[in-house]
Structure formats: C-alpha cells, structure tokens
Design an enzyme around this catalytic site. Structure first.
Site, PDB file in Angstrom:
ATOM      1  N   ARG A 121       0.819  -1.218   0.000  1.00  0.00           N
ATOM      2  CA  ARG A 121       0.000   0.000   0.000  1.00  0.00           C
ATOM      3  C   ARG A 121       0.852   1.267   0.000  1.00  0.00           C
ATOM      4  O   ARG A 121       0.496   2.271   0.616  1.00  0.00           O
ATOM      5  CB  ARG A 121      -0.962   0.016   1.213  1.00  0.00           C
ATOM      6  CG  ARG A 121      -1.935  -1.142   1.271  1.00  0.00           C
ATOM      7  CD  ARG A 121      -2.876  -1.196   0.072  1.00  0.00           C
ATOM      8  NE  ARG A 121      -3.668  -2.396   0.097  1.00  0.00           N
ATOM      9  CZ  ARG A 121      -3.309  -3.541  -0.481  1.00  0.00           C
ATOM     10  NH1 ARG A 121      -2.180  -3.621  -1.153  1.00  0.00           N
ATOM     11  NH2 ARG A 121      -4.088  -4.594  -0.415  1.00  0.00           N
TER      12      ARG A 121
ATOM     13  N   SER B 289     -11.247   0.245   2.652  1.00  0.00           N
ATOM     14  CA  SER B 289     -10.483  -0.005   3.882  1.00  0.00           C
ATOM     15  C   SER B 289      -9.857   1.292   4.385  1.00  0.00           C
ATOM     16  O   SER B 289      -9.201   2.007   3.634  1.00  0.00           O
ATOM     17  CB  SER B 289      -9.378  -1.026   3.615  1.00  0.00           C
ATOM     18  OG  SER B 289      -9.934  -2.272   3.290  1.00  0.00           O
TER      19      SER B 289
ATOM     20  N   GLU C 283      -4.937   3.961   5.422  1.00  0.00           N
ATOM     21  CA  GLU C 283      -4.845   3.912   3.951  1.00  0.00           C
ATOM     22  C   GLU C 283      -5.421   5.187   3.367  1.00  0.00           C
ATOM     23  O   GLU C 283      -4.952   5.698   2.351  1.00  0.00           O
ATOM     24  CB  GLU C 283      -5.651   2.715   3.399  1.00  0.00           C
ATOM     25  CG  GLU C 283      -4.910   1.415   3.388  1.00  0.00           C
ATOM     26  CD  GLU C 283      -5.651   0.333   2.588  1.00  0.00           C
ATOM     27  OE1 GLU C 283      -6.352   0.679   1.614  1.00  0.00           O
ATOM     28  OE2 GLU C 283      -5.513  -0.848   2.935  1.00  0.00           O
TER      29      GLU C 283
END
Length: 282
Positions: A161, A208, A278
């Site tokens: 990520r 998320s 995130e």
C-alpha cells in the site's frame, strides 16, 4: 485556450469523494485530455490535488486552498503487442473487464477495488493477494509544470500500500500493463460475490480505512476491541466490515477523522499496535 466553464469555483468535495463528506476546493478543473491538463498546469501557480473516484480521500471541512484536478476524462483504453495502456482516470473495474475481453489474465482482482488506475498506482492498491504494480510495465507521468515523462517500475520504491517516487512533484497520467498469466487467476463473479457479502457496498465509505499491520488484520483488531457499530457524530464503524467507516448520517469530515483517531487510540491501548491509515486526509 481553456474554457471558463471547465473551471469551477468553491466546488464541494463531498460531491467527488465516496465518503460524501468534506469541504470545498477553491478551484475544480476537469480536463478532457492530457494536452488540456498540460496547458492548465503550465499556467497554474496554486497547490494541486489530484482526484479520480475519490474512494480513498477525505478533504477536511475547511476545504482545500488550491486547485483540484479531476481525472475522470483520462480514461482511454487500448491494447498493443499484448500490452494494455490505460489512462489514469479509468476505473479499475473497467480495466479488469477490458483485460478479460482481450483474453489477458491477471487483472481480475481489480474488479473488486473501488478506484481508478491513477489512485491504484499511487498507493499500490491490492486485493485477494494481488497488487497492481505486479503487472505494471511502464507509466507516463506529468510534472506540476505540465511536462510529460515516461517512467518504469524501477523509478519507484513499491511496497504494501505504498508507492514512493524517486521524482518529486509528478503524478500518473497513464500506465501500460502486462497481464501475462496463462489462465484466469480468479473468477470475477466469485470475487464480487465475496466482496458484496463481506463489505458494505452501496453505502458511503472509502473502502479499507487502515492498512493491515504485520501479522494482523486491521478489521479483526477493530472488531476484537468492540468497536463495530461505534459512532462519532454521523460517522460509524461498519457492522459488516470493521475496517470500513460509513457516513451514516451526514457526517462531517471532522466526525470521520475523530472516529479514525478514536479507533487508533483504542487499538494502541488494547493491543499496543499503531494502525496506519490507507485513507488520504487533505
């Protein structure tokens, strides 16, 4: 010359972020192609925010003092010598469908990720054990002064990520993918069924919220801490998937950010784990 109608003033970012919350941007520009974008940037002196589907973004209530550039029109898709080129504004679901129609395998996991190619490149988006940069052959970027560049994956430090640029002040305008698996990695229908049964699809959220810490799942940590359904103002932790925050009742950006902080503090207290977001907060 750019048409004045292409530039909006004090545009509410709640209209362009999937959380349906957030303040206004001073200016909002939606180029129809890369040339228009380049021309605009060559004359721009304001701070720039790039937005695709806004599925990983929260703009604070006081807004963004600069120009937000919306990439939704940069969505060309083509195939040449078995490589697929996609504009940064193409939705990942559309890219996945296009690849499958060309009998190119590996892009199936993208069908389950809300967002665009540009956003996926910027954060190394992934799902079901695959990540977008595994299939990137090359990218085209644009500098904040409107100059186009060709880059390769070696120009970036790619991790979970995270995509770290060697070249500052550049953003993605397109990418070329090599979906080179011999057969389908996943059944798209099954992936979407799995996503729909485990995630709160159809409600205003950003996907998320937190990265999974090493050897842990963020959703499990949040659920084990008794936070499912917990609300701050109009923002609530999803009952269906604890790593999702839902804008349940006209949540302000501050409601959402305060809920994020509360979750982080609770997980730190109960599990001594620091949850990283995130979601990008502007």
């Amino acid at each position: 010359m750019l048409k004045d109608s292409m530039l909006k003033i004090n545009e509410p970012m709640s209209k362009h972020c999937s959380l349906r919350s957030g303040g206004a941007t001073s200016e909002f520009f939606q180029p129809t192609n890369i040339d228009e974008l380049s021309e605009f940037l060559k004359n721009n002196k304001k701070p720039v925010l790039l937005v695709g589907l806004g599925s990983n973004l929260l703009v604070r209530d006081r807004g963004f003092k600069g120009v937000t550039i919306h990439t939704k029109n940069l969505k060309e898709l083509s195939i040449s010598k078995s490589l697929i080129e996609s504009g940064a504004g193409t939705s990942l679901a559309k890219l996945s469908r296009f690849a499958l129609a060309q009998l190119k395998y590996g892009a199936e996991f993208l069908s389950a990720i809300p967002g665009t190619v540009g956003g996926a490149l910027a954060m190394n988006a992934g799902a079901f054990g695959s990540e977008v940069w595994e299939y990137v052959s090359s990218v085209k970027t644009m500098s904040l002064s409107g100059e186009l560049q060709n880059r390769t994956p070696k120009d970036y430090e790619i991790s979970y990520r995270s995509t770290l640029h060697r070249f500052k002040n550049e953003f993605f305008v397109s990418a070329t993918f090599d979906f080179n698996l011999e057969k389908q990695n996943d059944n798209v229908g099954e992936l979407l069924q799995k996503r729909n049964s485990t995630q709160p699809i159809g409600l205003p959220s950003c996907g998320s919220v937190f990265k999974n810490p090493k050897n842990h799942y963020a959703a499990q940590l949040i659920e084990d801490s008794g936070l499912k359904g917990f609300c701050v103002g109009g923002a609530c932790v999803s009952e269906k998937h604890a790593n999702y925050i839902i804008n349940q009742d006209n949540a302000s950006a501050m409601d959402i950010e305060n809920l994020i902080t509360h979750i982080q503090e609770t997980i730190k207290l109960k599990h001594n784990i620091a949850l990283e977001t995130e979601i990008i907060i502007i």
